[in-house]
Every structure is written in C-alpha cells, then in structure tokens.
Scaffold this active site. Structure first.
Site, PDB file in Angstrom:
ATOM      1  N   PHE A  38     -28.824  15.646  -1.627  1.00  0.00           N
ATOM      2  CA  PHE A  38     -28.507  15.987  -3.388  1.00  0.00           C
ATOM      3  C   PHE A  38     -29.864  15.861  -3.797  1.00  0.00           C
ATOM      4  O   PHE A  38     -29.741  14.992  -4.598  1.00  0.00           O
ATOM      5  CB  PHE A  38     -27.260  15.393  -3.637  1.00  0.00           C
ATOM      6  CG  PHE A  38     -26.119  15.784  -3.043  1.00  0.00           C
ATOM      7  CD1 PHE A  38     -25.943  17.202  -2.548  1.00  0.00           C
ATOM      8  CD2 PHE A  38     -25.113  14.934  -3.193  1.00  0.00           C
ATOM      9  CE1 PHE A  38     -24.622  17.284  -2.103  1.00  0.00           C
ATOM     10  CE2 PHE A  38     -23.979  15.132  -2.491  1.00  0.00           C
ATOM     11  CZ  PHE A  38     -23.525  16.602  -2.203  1.00  0.00           C
TER      12      PHE A  38
ATOM     13  N   ASP B 221       0.914  -1.110  -0.017  1.00  0.00           N
ATOM     14  CA  ASP B 221      -0.002  -0.046   0.028  1.00  0.00           C
ATOM     15  C   ASP B 221       1.000   1.163  -0.043  1.00  0.00           C
ATOM     16  O   ASP B 221       2.022   1.278   0.703  1.00  0.00           O
ATOM     17  CB  ASP B 221      -0.999  -0.112   1.283  1.00  0.00           C
ATOM     18  CG  ASP B 221      -2.243   0.854   1.149  1.00  0.00           C
ATOM     19  OD1 ASP B 221      -3.283   0.254   1.144  1.00  0.00           O
ATOM     20  OD2 ASP B 221      -2.109   2.111   0.909  1.00  0.00           O
TER      21      ASP B 221
ATOM     22  N   ARG C 286     -27.152  16.565  -7.408  1.00  0.00           N
ATOM     23  CA  ARG C 286     -25.607  16.439  -7.859  1.00  0.00           C
ATOM     24  C   ARG C 286     -25.701  15.838  -9.352  1.00  0.00           C
ATOM     25  O   ARG C 286     -26.182  14.897  -9.693  1.00  0.00           O
ATOM     26  CB  ARG C 286     -24.914  15.319  -6.709  1.00  0.00           C
ATOM     27  CG  ARG C 286     -23.364  15.446  -6.999  1.00  0.00           C
ATOM     28  CD  ARG C 286     -22.598  14.659  -5.973  1.00  0.00           C
ATOM     29  NE  ARG C 286     -23.013  13.207  -5.980  1.00  0.00           N
ATOM     30  CZ  ARG C 286     -22.627  12.336  -5.123  1.00  0.00           C
ATOM     31  NH1 ARG C 286     -21.751  12.733  -4.153  1.00  0.00           N
ATOM     32  NH2 ARG C 286     -23.108  11.015  -5.088  1.00  0.00           N
TER      33      ARG C 286
ATOM     34  N   SER D  11     -16.805  -2.031  -9.958  1.00  0.00           N
ATOM     35  CA  SER D  11     -17.623  -1.082  -9.459  1.00  0.00           C
ATOM     36  C   SER D  11     -18.982  -1.167 -10.259  1.00  0.00           C
ATOM     37  O   SER D  11     -18.913  -1.323 -11.332  1.00  0.00           O
ATOM     38  CB  SER D  11     -16.994   0.178  -9.431  1.00  0.00           C
ATOM     39  OG  SER D  11     -17.967   1.183  -9.214  1.00  0.00           O
TER      40      SER D  11
ATOM     41  N   LEU E 126      -0.087   4.012   1.033  1.00  0.00           N
ATOM     42  CA  LEU E 126      -0.707   4.927   2.188  1.00  0.00           C
ATOM     43  C   LEU E 126      -1.220   6.322   1.734  1.00  0.00           C
ATOM     44  O   LEU E 126      -1.202   7.073   2.507  1.00  0.00           O
ATOM     45  CB  LEU E 126       0.342   5.164   3.425  1.00  0.00           C
ATOM     46  CG  LEU E 126       0.725   3.844   3.914  1.00  0.00           C
ATOM     47  CD1 LEU E 126       1.699   3.744   5.114  1.00  0.00           C
ATOM     48  CD2 LEU E 126      -0.341   2.824   4.588  1.00  0.00           C
TER      49      LEU E 126
ATOM     50  N   TYR F 259     -14.268   7.573 -13.785  1.00  0.00           N
ATOM     51  CA  TYR F 259     -13.912   6.682 -12.689  1.00  0.00           C
ATOM     52  C   TYR F 259     -14.289   5.115 -13.353  1.00  0.00           C
ATOM     53  O   TYR F 259     -13.857   4.173 -13.333  1.00  0.00           O
ATOM     54  CB  TYR F 259     -14.269   6.967 -11.557  1.00  0.00           C
ATOM     55  CG  TYR F 259     -14.322   5.770 -10.595  1.00  0.00           C
ATOM     56  CD1 TYR F 259     -13.400   5.233  -9.924  1.00  0.00           C
ATOM     57  CD2 TYR F 259     -15.647   5.390 -10.227  1.00  0.00           C
ATOM     58  CE1 TYR F 259     -13.266   3.990  -9.150  1.00  0.00           C
ATOM     59  CE2 TYR F 259     -15.556   3.997  -9.445  1.00  0.00           C
ATOM     60  CZ  TYR F 259     -14.670   3.574  -8.826  1.00  0.00           C
ATOM     61  OH  TYR F 259     -14.532   2.531  -8.142  1.00  0.00           O
TER      62      TYR F 259
ATOM     63  N   GLY G 178     -24.993  14.053 -12.475  1.00  0.00           N
ATOM     64  CA  GLY G 178     -24.616  12.632 -12.792  1.00  0.00           C
ATOM     65  C   GLY G 178     -25.193  11.429 -11.822  1.00  0.00           C
ATOM     66  O   GLY G 178     -24.824  10.461 -11.888  1.00  0.00           O
ATOM     67  N   ASP G 179     -26.000  11.854 -10.966  1.00  0.00           N
ATOM     68  CA  ASP G 179     -26.551  10.992  -9.953  1.00  0.00           C
ATOM     69  C   ASP G 179     -27.973  10.197 -10.372  1.00  0.00           C
ATOM     70  O   ASP G 179     -28.816  11.185 -10.869  1.00  0.00           O
ATOM     71  CB  ASP G 179     -26.738  11.591  -8.617  1.00  0.00           C
ATOM     72  CG  ASP G 179     -25.714  11.747  -7.603  1.00  0.00           C
ATOM     73  OD1 ASP G 179     -24.705  11.255  -7.798  1.00  0.00           O
ATOM     74  OD2 ASP G 179     -25.994  12.217  -6.462  1.00  0.00           O
TER      75      ASP G 179
ATOM     76  N   ASN H 119     -22.635   0.262  -3.329  1.00  0.00           N
ATOM     77  CA  ASN H 119     -22.050   1.070  -2.324  1.00  0.00           C
ATOM     78  C   ASN H 119     -21.748   0.592  -1.051  1.00  0.00           C
ATOM     79  O   ASN H 119     -22.250   0.185  -0.409  1.00  0.00           O
ATOM     80  CB  ASN H 119     -23.184   2.251  -2.069  1.00  0.00           C
ATOM     81  CG  ASN H 119     -23.432   2.991  -3.181  1.00  0.00           C
ATOM     82  OD1 ASN H 119     -23.879   2.534  -4.397  1.00  0.00           O
ATOM     83  ND2 ASN H 119     -23.489   4.386  -3.142  1.00  0.00           N
TER      84      ASN H 119
ATOM     85  N   LYS I 217     -12.612   1.479 -14.616  1.00  0.00           N
ATOM     86  CA  LYS I 217     -12.861   0.209 -14.138  1.00  0.00           C
ATOM     87  C   LYS I 217     -13.284  -0.894 -15.162  1.00  0.00           C
ATOM     88  O   LYS I 217     -12.995  -1.954 -15.201  1.00  0.00           O
ATOM     89  CB  LYS I 217     -14.012   0.151 -12.953  1.00  0.00           C
ATOM     90  CG  LYS I 217     -13.661   0.734 -11.738  1.00  0.00           C
ATOM     91  CD  LYS I 217     -12.631   0.041 -11.005  1.00  0.00           C
ATOM     92  CE  LYS I 217     -11.908   0.714  -9.512  1.00  0.00           C
ATOM     93  NZ  LYS I 217     -11.102   0.133  -8.896  1.00  0.00           N
TER      94      LYS I 217
HETATM   95  C1  WQD Z   1     -25.099   8.132  -2.476  1.00  0.00           C
HETATM   96  C2  WQD Z   1     -26.408   8.718  -2.427  1.00  0.00           C
HETATM   97  C3  WQD Z   1     -26.131  10.981  -3.356  1.00  0.00           C
HETATM   98  C4  WQD Z   1     -23.499  12.384  -0.145  1.00  0.00           C
HETATM   99  C5  WQD Z   1     -20.380   6.638  -5.437  1.00  0.00           C
HETATM  100  C6  WQD Z   1     -19.578   6.505  -6.815  1.00  0.00           C
HETATM  101  C7  WQD Z   1     -19.421   5.268  -7.209  1.00  0.00           C
HETATM  102  C8  WQD Z   1     -18.881   4.315  -5.893  1.00  0.00           C
HETATM  103  C9  WQD Z   1     -19.465   4.402  -4.667  1.00  0.00           C
HETATM  104  C10 WQD Z   1     -16.408   3.703  -5.739  1.00  0.00           C
HETATM  105  C11 WQD Z   1     -26.635   9.289  -3.710  1.00  0.00           C
HETATM  106  C12 WQD Z   1     -26.601  11.161  -1.899  1.00  0.00           C
HETATM  107  C13 WQD Z   1     -24.514  11.477  -0.978  1.00  0.00           C
HETATM  108  C14 WQD Z   1     -24.155  13.747   0.455  1.00  0.00           C
HETATM  109  C15 WQD Z   1     -26.128  13.063  -0.583  1.00  0.00           C
HETATM  110  N1  WQD Z   1     -17.510   4.585  -5.771  1.00  0.00           N
HETATM  111  N2  WQD Z   1     -25.795  11.991  -0.971  1.00  0.00           N
HETATM  112  N3  WQD Z   1     -25.294  13.808   0.236  1.00  0.00           N
HETATM  113  O1  WQD Z   1     -22.783   8.470  -5.965  1.00  0.00           O
HETATM  114  O2  WQD Z   1     -23.965   6.307  -5.386  1.00  0.00           O
HETATM  115  O3  WQD Z   1     -21.636   6.248  -5.607  1.00  0.00           O
HETATM  116  O4  WQD Z   1     -19.592   5.860  -4.436  1.00  0.00           O
HETATM  117  O5  WQD Z   1     -16.219   2.755  -6.009  1.00  0.00           O
HETATM  118  O6  WQD Z   1     -18.555   4.994  -8.262  1.00  0.00           O
HETATM  119  O7  WQD Z   1     -20.089   7.221  -7.521  1.00  0.00           O
HETATM  120  O8  WQD Z   1     -22.390   7.236  -3.559  1.00  0.00           O
HETATM  121  O9  WQD Z   1     -22.387   7.682  -1.023  1.00  0.00           O
HETATM  122  O10 WQD Z   1     -22.009   9.478  -3.099  1.00  0.00           O
HETATM  123  O11 WQD Z   1     -24.266   8.811  -2.675  1.00  0.00           O
HETATM  124  O12 WQD Z   1     -27.344  13.396  -0.635  1.00  0.00           O
HETATM  125  O13 WQD Z   1     -23.384  14.164   1.100  1.00  0.00           O
HETATM  126  O14 WQD Z   1     -26.338   9.754  -1.240  1.00  0.00           O
HETATM  127  O15 WQD Z   1     -27.003  11.836  -4.174  1.00  0.00           O
HETATM  128  O16 WQD Z   1     -28.074   9.476  -3.975  1.00  0.00           O
HETATM  129  P1  WQD Z   1     -22.857   6.951  -5.128  1.00  0.00           P
HETATM  130  P2  WQD Z   1     -22.444   8.516  -2.663  1.00  0.00           P
END
Ligand code: WQD
Length: 328
Positions: free
Chosen positions: A209, A31, A283, A118, A33, A142, A285-286, A171, A146
């Site tokens: 978001f 790692d 946000r 992922s 780190l 990202y 792209g969500d 997640n 992958k």
């Molecule tokens: C989850 C939900 C947000 C934060 C990301 C990466 C993905 C993978 C996992 C790694 C969504 C909402 C979040 C906040 C919010 N990565 N949210 N307020 O976007 O599903 O996936 O992490 O391998 O590639 O894109 O995860 O935890 O960011 O969001 O409302 O402060 O929570 O909109 O609906 P996501 P997340």
C-alpha cells in the site's frame, strides 16, 4: 492466581493463555469463537463458550467457574477499516461488551483487569517514538473505542476500586516458537499473515500500500512486537497491579521500525519462496511511520521485547503456517 481470559481462544489470547499457565496461574477461557478457534483450546484450562454481550453469561461464568483473582480481556473487533463503515458494530462489541465485563466484575467482586488497548488510540503521530503521554486522537473508530474503554477503566478504578492495566499493543505478529499454537487467523488483513498466505500459495500476491512515503525505502514503517513478548507483558502487568494495588497504562512495542519492504524481503529469504508483490495506492488512514518507546513498561514492569527481530517474527509465523497447512 485464578484468571478468566476473555477472548482466550484468539490469536493473541491463546499466547497469553500459554504465558499465564507457564507462569503457574490457573486459567479459565471465555470466548464466543467468532474469531477465536477451538483448536487453540487446551485441556489444561476450563472453557466457557459465551458472549460478552450476554451479561448473565458473564456473571454466571464468574460465579460458577471462579472465584477469579483477575480478568484478562482480549475480546474485541479489531479491523480499523471496517470500524469506519460499521461503527455501530464496534460500539456494541467493544464498548458495550467491556462495560458488561466491568459490571459483571463489580457484581461478582473481581477487582483486577488487564485490557488489550492499542497504538490506534494515538492517531497520527506528532513525534516519534510514541510515548504514553503523546496526545490521543484516534484516526479510526476502532481506536476511539479503545480510548473510551481506557477512560471507563479509570472511572471504575476511582469509583469501584477496580485496578486495571491498559496495554497499548503496537503491531502484534509472530507465533509461539515451540509450535504450540497451531490455529491460523482466518481472512487476515495484517501485513505478515498476508505475506505468509502469498508464500503458501493461498493468495496471488501482496499488495504494497504505497511506496512513496517519507521513509527510507518509501513503504510504511511499523513497530511489530512478537505475541510471545506481548503475552509476557500480560503476566508482568497483572503482577504489577496486584503487588502495587495501582493501575497502569503502558505501551508494548519493540521500539524498532520495520518497513513493508524489509518484512517482505525477510520473508522471501526465510521461506525461500518468491512471494509476488505489486505496489498499489496508499491505504487511506495509514501513517508513514509508527513506533513506540516502551521505556515505561521497562521501568515499571521490567518488560522488554526479546523475540521481536524481523527474522524471529517471520520465522515463527512461517513455521506455524507450514505446520497448519502441511506445507513442504
Ligand atoms: C502494516 C503495514 C500497511 C497489508 C492495524 C490496525 C491497528 C492494529 C494493528 C489491532 C502498513 C502495510 C498491510 C497489506 C501492506 N490493530 N500493508 N499490504 O495498519 O499498522 O495496524 O493492525 O489492534 O489498529 O490499524 O497494520 O498489518 O494492516 O499494516 O502494504 O496487504 O503494512 O500499509 O504500512 P496497521 P497492518
């Protein structure tokens, strides 16, 4: 087996290390780190402070600390948003880094790899739940890295006989229920650690978001899978590719959709803290909803998520925060 865990000091890697040693495997961790933590290292494993971008570092570790039966590769950059602004960084860390690992494996004769892929490889869902045959059209760079790595793995299997397990995590959330992993992620951006930081008083409020999605309560729905479940998936995947001499691509998800509001309300109940929150715009792209079917992992590996209820995710994470920050 003797296994080299690359990225083994990180959040998911440290849980994988725990599951591998519990299953009786011998582990060496590699790692840099950069996001991994020294406090996640334990005396029962060897450790090399090295970087996957230094090819000779890898070859030397594989030679001098081995022989290894397999590599588990979790070392990567994972911030989807950042990857759209700084793709170069992601190309180098994720793609060049993984090619270095594969080439070093060829040079030193290691023929098995378990790779952290992922759900970001899928992109906007065309149907739910997502199965492994769903078209892969990543929405962010990202996810593209992958997906490309999965394709490299298939070629190295065909040309060099390297058997791989590509695990498409949904997640990741939660902490070891016995409190054995104490390192907290630095500057988290994911939902549950952000909620925990608000509960702990490290942040002022949670930003939700968007609450106008086409979901039951209007907030985003995701498939949160406990890291302990993810970790056991690695053990089973390695056993599978070893016993069957066959590569594997599987989803690892809980098959349950949890909304932002549900996560927040559960956290308020379990932590007994207020956790201020305010709704802000979506946000970019969500997607509204993402959840998996893990039927393939179940039938091939006998794997299923056992610890991924919303209560267990929140309770184990809060326990880790209480311990690490000496709260209450
Ligand atoms: C989850 C939900 C947000 C934060 C990301 C990466 C993905 C993978 C996992 C790694 C969504 C909402 C979040 C906040 C919010 N990565 N949210 N307020 O976007 O599903 O996936 O992490 O391998 O590639 O894109 O995860 O935890 O960011 O969001 O409302 O402060 O929570 O909109 O609906 P996501 P997340």
């Amino acid at each position: 087996m003797k296994v080299l865990i690359i990225g083994g000091a990180g959040y998911i890697g440290s849980h994988v290390r725990l599951a591998m040693t519990e299953a009786g495997h011998q582990v060496h961790i590699f790692d840099n780190l950069s996001s991994g933590l020294r406090e996640n290292l334990t005396p029962d494993t060897g450790f090399t402070h090295g970087d996957i971008l230094h090819y000779q570092n890898l070859v030397q570790t594989m030679r001098e600390q081995g022989p290894f039966d397999a590599v588990i590769h979790l070392a990567a950059l994972k911030a989807a948003g950042e990857s759209m602004i700084k793709p170069e960084k992601y190309s180098v860390a994720n793609i060049t880094g993984t090619l270095n690992i594969l080439n070093a494996m060829c040079e030193t004769g290691i023929s098995r790899i378990v790779f952290s892929s992922s759900a970001a490889t899928f992109g906007e869902p065309q149907y739910l739940p997502l199965d492994e045959d769903h078209p892969a059209n990543p929405e962010n760079y990202y996810g593209f890295t992958k997906l490309e790595i999965e394709r490299f793995l298939a070629w190295y299997d065909k040309l060099k006989g390297i058997k791989f397990a590509a695990l498409r995590y949904f997640n990741a959330a939660g902490y070891d229920s016995q409190g054995r992993i104490s390192g907290l992620e630095r500057n988290p951006a994911n939902l549950l650690p952000v909620i925990m930081e608000v509960a702990a008083g490290l942040r002022k409020e949670l930003q939700i978001f968007g609450n106008d999605y086409d979901t039951p309560d209007g907030t985003g729905v995701r498939d949160y899978v406990h890291v302990t479940d993810l970790a056991s998936g690695h053990v089973k995947a390695l056993e599978y590719i070893t016993n069957h001499q066959e590569s594997l691509l599987v989803n690892l998800g809980s098959e349950t959709g949890i909304s932002v509001t549900e996560m927040l309300e559960t956290a308020r109940r379990i932590t007994q803290r207020q956790i201020p929150a305010k709704t802000v715009p979506r946000r970019p792209g969500d997607p509204a909803k993402l959840y998996a079917t893990s039927a393939r992992a179940k039938s091939l590996l006998g794997w299923e998520a056992k610890h991924s209820s919303v209560e267990e995710l929140v309770a184990t994470t809060w326990q880790a925060y209480i311990k690490a920050l000496s709260l209450d």
